[in-house]
Design an enzyme around this catalytic site. Structure first.
Site, PDB file in Angstrom:
ATOM      1  CB  CYS A 129       6.431   2.045   7.475  1.00  0.00           C
ATOM      2  SG  CYS A 129       5.605   3.486   6.791  1.00  0.00           S
ATOM      3  CD  GLN A 168       3.918   5.784   3.149  1.00  0.00           C
ATOM      4  OE1 GLN A 168       2.714   5.201   2.462  1.00  0.00           O
ATOM      5  NE2 GLN A 168       4.915   4.962   3.444  1.00  0.00           N
ATOM      6  N   GLY A 206       0.802  -1.178   0.083  1.00  0.00           N
ATOM      7  CA  GLY A 206      -0.060   0.081   0.062  1.00  0.00           C
ATOM      8  C   GLY A 206       0.748   1.155   0.082  1.00  0.00           C
TER       9      GLY A 206
HETATM   10  O1  LIG Z   1       2.039   2.690   3.950  1.00  0.00           O
HETATM   11  C1  LIG Z   1       2.416   1.880   3.328  1.00  0.00           C
HETATM   12  N1  LIG Z   1       3.952   1.272   3.252  1.00  0.00           N
HETATM   13  O2  LIG Z   1       4.686   1.973   4.120  1.00  0.00           O
HETATM   14  C2  LIG Z   1       4.289   0.258   2.391  1.00  0.00           C
HETATM   15  C3  LIG Z   1       5.304  -0.541   3.076  1.00  0.00           C
HETATM   16  N2  LIG Z   1       4.476  -1.385   4.158  1.00  0.00           N
HETATM   17  C4  LIG Z   1       3.879  -2.735   3.948  1.00  0.00           C
HETATM   18  O3  LIG Z   1       3.668  -2.700   2.687  1.00  0.00           O
HETATM   19  C5  LIG Z   1       3.379  -3.246   4.975  1.00  0.00           C
HETATM   20  C6  LIG Z   1       4.089  -4.389   5.426  1.00  0.00           C
HETATM   21  C7  LIG Z   1       3.269  -4.958   6.468  1.00  0.00           C
HETATM   22  C8  LIG Z   1       2.302  -4.782   7.020  1.00  0.00           C
HETATM   23  C9  LIG Z   1       1.415  -3.609   6.430  1.00  0.00           C
HETATM   24 CL1  LIG Z   1      -0.045  -3.119   6.923  1.00  0.00          CL
HETATM   25  C10 LIG Z   1       2.134  -2.844   5.309  1.00  0.00           C
HETATM   26 CL2  LIG Z   1       1.138  -1.576   4.489  1.00  0.00          CL
HETATM   27 NI    NI Z   2       3.573   2.827   5.735  1.00  0.00          NI
END
Ligand SMILES: O=CN(O)CCNC(=O)c1cccc(Cl)c1Cl
Ligand code: NI
Length: 183
Positions: free
Chosen positions: A110, A65, A60
């Site tokens: 993240c 960001q 996501g």
């Molecule tokens: O805001 C988005 N990001 O920071 C992208 C990178 N993080 C991930 O893909 C990610 C990894 C583990 C759990 C969740 Cl819930 C997410 Cl979102």
């Molecule tokens: Ni994130």
């Protein structure tokens, strides 16, 4: 196309500022930004593209960001049944949620956080989200499992909240109450 250089990191004020509603119908600029966000998330999961452009995989992305204080998110994630949940949305809003909670046993990560932050992140197990799609349609999504978790991670970003804000400071691996783990 977006690459890691466009992603702001911890310490950048954009990550702690609330984002504003997008005026609809969206401007060409907002459409372009949201299209590039979903493209980035998809590219980050494509081994060739990720290797070629040095992309860290993500499921996501939220506009803050990118330093863009607007309520736009992109999600591209498969659930446990292998169903793809791919969305690029304006003004997502959680309109209802379960009492039950869940958490990823792996913890969360993240792209704006260049370090591991171990610990369980309590999330609502089920949520209902209202938003407007790239095509301008109002959508109402009933989500559970990993899609529900990712949406909460992204909507947190719109409110200046980071995933580790939810981790128990005294015991990061304390099992949250009324919560079922998601392997
Ligand atoms: O805001 C988005 N990001 O920071 C992208 C990178 N993080 C991930 O893909 C990610 C990894 C583990 C759990 C969740 Cl819930 C997410 Cl979102
Ligand atoms: Ni994130």
């Amino acid at each position: 196309m977006l690459t890691m250089e466009h992603i702001v990191r911890e310490g950048h004020p954009a990550l702690r500022e609330p984002a504003a509603e997008v005026t609809l119908p969206p401007s060409e600029d907002d459409l372009h930004t949201l299209r590039s966000m979903i493209e980035f998330v998809m590219n980050s999961q494509n081994p060739e593209m990720a290797a070629e452009y040095g992309l860290r995989p993500g499921i996501g992305l939220a506009a803050p960001q990118l330093g863009v204080q607007k309520r736009m998110i992109a999600v591209h994630v498969y659930d446990k049944d292998g169903t793809l949940h791919s969305y690029a949305l304006f003004n997502p809003k959680i309109v209802s949620h379960s009492v039950e909670r869940t958490y990823l046993t792996t913890g969360e990560g993240c792209l704006s956080v260049d370090r591991d932050v171990p610990g369980y992140v309590p999330r609502y197990a089920r949520i209902t989200v209202k938003a407007v799609s790239l095509e301008g349609e109002e959508v109402k999504l009933r989500l559970k499992g990993l899609p529900a978790i990712v949406f909460q991670h992204e909507i947190d970003h719109l409110n200046g909240v980071m995933f580790y804000d939810h981790i128990n400071k005294d015991d990061p691996f304390a099992v949250p109450e009324h919560a079922a783990p998601l392997e």
